[in-house]
Design a protein around this motif. Structure first.
Motif, PDB file in Angstrom:
ATOM      1  N   ALA A 147      -0.820  -0.818  -9.684  1.00  0.00           N
ATOM      2  CA  ALA A 147      -1.784  -1.841  -9.285  1.00  0.00           C
ATOM      3  C   ALA A 147      -1.703  -3.076 -10.170  1.00  0.00           C
TER       4      ALA A 147
ATOM      5  N   ARG B   8      -8.449  -2.989   0.477  1.00  0.00           N
ATOM      6  CA  ARG B   8      -8.318  -4.442   0.374  1.00  0.00           C
ATOM      7  C   ARG B   8      -9.105  -5.032  -0.800  1.00  0.00           C
TER       8      ARG B   8
ATOM      9  N   VAL C  56       0.841  -1.194   0.000  1.00  0.00           N
ATOM     10  CA  VAL C  56       0.000   0.000   0.000  1.00  0.00           C
ATOM     11  C   VAL C  56       0.878   1.246   0.000  1.00  0.00           C
TER      12      VAL C  56
ATOM     13  N   ARG D 247      -0.807  -1.736  -4.186  1.00  0.00           N
ATOM     14  CA  ARG D 247      -2.160  -1.286  -3.821  1.00  0.00           C
ATOM     15  C   ARG D 247      -2.130   0.223  -3.585  1.00  0.00           C
TER      16      ARG D 247
ATOM     17  N   PRO E 143      -6.275  -3.196  -8.071  1.00  0.00           N
ATOM     18  CA  PRO E 143      -6.690  -2.898  -6.694  1.00  0.00           C
ATOM     19  C   PRO E 143      -6.246  -1.490  -6.280  1.00  0.00           C
TER      20      PRO E 143
END
Length: 325
Positions: free
Chosen positions: A71, A161, A24, A76, A112
């Protein structure tokens, strides 16, 4: 339970998920050194460093494109667009790249990515649009709109998520709103609306910044002996149709309120969901919509009442639907 402002709840969600998942990262204009225009990314640079909290150039198409690419190779990204109006510059990357990836690759690749953006509501004709309905029309995108600090944190964690691109619309009012927020990490499902208040006479469906308006209208009408059920949609895609249908079956009346322009707004989809459901035969009055009548939101505060829905507008609509017997 402790209370946080909405911007603090969002920041905590980002920090917890960045600590939990090294894939992330955050990218956007002024998200690093400045901590975000409304402090949503405050202190993240100090915690996670410049490789994961990235100040981008002033080029929305580039920063969203970078998010899509990252992504696709397993990261993420959480991309911040400072104001919803600026998302128009990145429409190609969102609509033709992010949204289509899973389909064109037969499920072998997906995006994502979360695109966070702000419906300012008022203050500038160039930065006060509510454009969420545009994105509900694009297969492959999820569209989420938190109402309060608790949902803001849980929905953002769900969005990060999620395996597919999520357009995450926030509001300026949310940033200042205080409410109870658990300290631990938790998720809130997109596809379950929040019944903020149960009632028996009429159903009011709202989302984002208009939910407090709906609750205030319900308070006023309670004093007149009118019982209002208030439903806050957490997401427009996926849309919790069943909760709305069940409520209208009970109350027989529906009023939809949203900040966006009435014509083509998502309120029309809510209305259509009743027209082709079992709730239709339970209707006791015409369905009402309260929204922007179809004008740009002006700079002048004195003119906002002509462009933006108000509690008075909503109360009048509810009274009108109650006038049918």
């Amino acid at each position: 339970m402790r209370e946080l402002r909405g911007n603090q709840a969002l920041c905590e969600a980002l920090a917890q998920e960045m600590a939990n998942d090294p894939r992330v990262f955050v990218i956007g204009e002024d998200v690093a050194a400045h901590g975000g225009v409304y402090r949503v990314t405050e202190n993240l640079l100090e915690q996670f460093g410049p490789d994961r909290v990235i100040d981008s150039p002033i080029c929305e198409s580039a920063l969203v494109g970078a998010g899509v690419g990252a992504a696709l190779v397993g990261m993420r990204p959480v991309v911040e667009i400072q104001f919803t109006d600026l998302i128009t510059i990145a429409m190609d990357q969102i609509v033709n790249s992010a949204a289509k990836a899973r389909y064109v690759h037969d499920g072998a690749m997906h995006v994502p990515m979360v695109v966070r953006t702000l419906n300012l509501g008022k203050g500038s004709v160039y930065a006060s649009q509510a454009l969420e309905a545009w994105f509900t029309h694009v297969p492959g995108l999820k569209v989420v709109m938190p109402t309060d600090p608790h949902d803001a944190k849980g929905l953002l964690l769900s969005a990060i998520r999620d395996p597919d691109p999520v357009i995450f619309f926030e509001s300026k009012a949310l940033y200042a709103m205080r409410g109870p927020v658990p300290s631990e990490s938790y998720t809130v499902p997109f596809d379950k609306a929040n019944v903020c208040r149960e009632g028996s006479d009429a159903t009011v469906v709202s989302w984002g910044s208009t939910v407090p308006m709906a609750e205030e209208a319900a308070d006023r009408l309670t004093a007149e002996g009118v019982s209002i059920e208030v439903i806050a949609l957490r997401a427009l895609v996926p849309f919790d149709r069943q909760t709305v249908v069940e409520s209208v079956c009970k109350t027989g009346r529906l009023v939809v309120v949203h900040e966006a322009v009435r014509r083509g707004g998502f309120g029309a989809e809510v209305v259509a969901s009743i027209a082709d459901s079992d709730a239709f035969e339970h209707l006791r009055a015409p369905i009402m919509r309260v929204a922007n009548p179809g004008v740009p939101v002006p700079h002048s505060a004195a003119l906002h009442k002509f462009a933006l829905p108000s509690v008075d507008d909503l109360v009048a609509a509810i009274r009108r639907t109650m006038s049918y017997d």
